[in-house]
Design a protein around this motif. Structure first.
Motif, PDB file in Angstrom:
ATOM      1  N   ARG A  23       0.827  -1.199   0.000  1.00  0.00           N
ATOM      2  CA  ARG A  23       0.000   0.000   0.000  1.00  0.00           C
ATOM      3  C   ARG A  23       0.870   1.262   0.000  1.00  0.00           C
ATOM      4  O   ARG A  23       1.969   1.284   0.548  1.00  0.00           O
ATOM      5  CB  ARG A  23      -0.919   0.031   1.223  1.00  0.00           C
ATOM      6  N   LEU A  62       1.038   5.348   0.968  1.00  0.00           N
ATOM      7  CA  LEU A  62       0.485   6.369   1.850  1.00  0.00           C
ATOM      8  C   LEU A  62      -0.033   7.534   1.018  1.00  0.00           C
ATOM      9  O   LEU A  62       0.669   8.075   0.165  1.00  0.00           O
ATOM     10  CB  LEU A  62       1.559   6.870   2.815  1.00  0.00           C
ATOM     11  N   TRP A  86      -4.536   4.782   2.799  1.00  0.00           N
ATOM     12  CA  TRP A  86      -3.602   4.058   1.948  1.00  0.00           C
ATOM     13  C   TRP A  86      -4.285   3.702   0.632  1.00  0.00           C
ATOM     14  O   TRP A  86      -5.496   3.531   0.586  1.00  0.00           O
ATOM     15  CB  TRP A  86      -3.126   2.780   2.643  1.00  0.00           C
ATOM     16  N   ASP A 109       4.032  -3.208   7.873  1.00  0.00           N
ATOM     17  CA  ASP A 109       3.146  -2.978   9.008  1.00  0.00           C
ATOM     18  C   ASP A 109       1.883  -3.790   8.801  1.00  0.00           C
ATOM     19  O   ASP A 109       1.294  -3.772   7.716  1.00  0.00           O
ATOM     20  CB  ASP A 109       2.810  -1.489   9.143  1.00  0.00           C
ATOM     21  N   ARG A 126       4.675  -1.181   3.119  1.00  0.00           N
ATOM     22  CA  ARG A 126       4.175   0.196   3.103  1.00  0.00           C
ATOM     23  C   ARG A 126       5.163   1.082   2.348  1.00  0.00           C
ATOM     24  O   ARG A 126       6.379   1.014   2.572  1.00  0.00           O
ATOM     25  CB  ARG A 126       4.011   0.710   4.531  1.00  0.00           C
TER      26      ARG A 126
END
Length: 289
Positions: free
Chosen positions: A34, A36, A53, A69, A74
């Motif tokens: 994903r 941010l 996300w 995470d 991430r």
């Protein structure tokens, strides 16, 4: 003592991925990966005040690997070429800082500082050639002289001077009316933390301190500082303000600080916000740490 803001994250920074291209490629290809969502350097928050996300395909710049995470790789996106980072924090961000969960605040701090660093360090500091991102976003390498550059933090001392049952606080003109907080300043080259604490307090308020003790630290991603909170013992309460640094400085009693932290409007001053390490520092002092 309440923990400082931007600390206590759950992100596994997965350093191996930064060094092994195959692992990085696998992280990028992972269906759980994903990106941010940032508006410039500001985060987007959902209806539950959590970070937002999206898929990696939405990246407008080079991918920067933040870590893993909750089992998912991430990433953040470097700012597109030619886009400059904002010089100051936005008003919108001020309204978000006390709404983050601890985990999200720590992750956002890392992402913001990393994105900002790349935006400010696109050229080799040795020969001025445009540099390339490498090590999964945690470094830049010069194609001309081969120099390697890595994100750095700027150490800042933030401190209280105590004299018996009183503590020295100051205020700066941009702050909300009535707010007083700990004094602070950057460490200089060739200087210890203890020396910087003593120097800054004397420069800003004319107060000499000794017996400096460490309390806590905090990453401060505006743009990339490490706040080092300390307390020093003063021998005199005489104040001489550096008007270039402070609007005012005064001594407050432990009872006043305790009431201010509890939100008492009659405490005599407005304390720093809970996400600032100055709040942690004052809490520690009230508790006798």
């Amino acid at each position: 003592m309440n923990p400082p803001g931007f600390t206590g994250g759950t992100l596994d920074r997965a350093d191996r991925v930064r060094h092994e291209p195959a692992l990085l490629a696998a992280a990028v290809a992972d269906s759980k990966a994903r990106l941010l969502v940032l508006n410039g350097l500001d985060p987007a928050l959902d209806d539950h005040d959590r970070l937002v996300w999206t898929n990696l395909a939405a990246a407008e710049g080079d991918l920067l690997f933040l870590g893993v995470d909750e089992g998912a790789p991430r990433f953040a996106s470097a700012l597109p070429e030619g886009v400059r980072p904002p010089a100051t924090r936005s008003l919108a961000l001020f309204g978000m800082l006390d709404r983050f969960t601890r985990e999200d605040a720590a992750l956002y701090a890392a992402a913001r500082s990393l994105v900002d660093w790349h935006a400010r360090h696109g050229f080799c500091a040795v020969c001025a050639t445009p540099s390339d991102i490498f090590r999964a976003g945690w470094g830049r390498k010069c194609p001309n002289c081969r120099a390697e550059h890595f994100p750095r933090v700027d150490p800042v001392v933030i401190m209280l001077a105590e004299l018996g049952d009183r503590v020295l606080l100051g205020r700066q003109p941009p702050w909300p009316a009535g707010r007083y907080s700990a004094l602070a300043g950057f460490l200089e080259v060739g200087e210890s933390v203890e020396d910087a604490v003593a120097r800054e307090i004397e420069e800003e308020a004319g107060v000499k301190v000794r017996d400096v003790r460490y309390v806590a630290s905090q990453p401060w991603p505006f743009p990339s500082s490490l706040m080092i909170a300390c307390i020093g013992v003063a021998d005199s309460d005489a104040i001489t303000i550096d008007v270039h640094e402070l609007e005012d400085a005064r001594w407050f009693t432990r009872d006043q600080v305790r009431r201010a932290l509890a939100g008492d409007p009659d405490a005599g001053f407005l304390p720093p916000p809970p996400y600032a390490i100055a709040h942690t520092l004052l809490t520690a002092w009230v508790e006798g740490s």
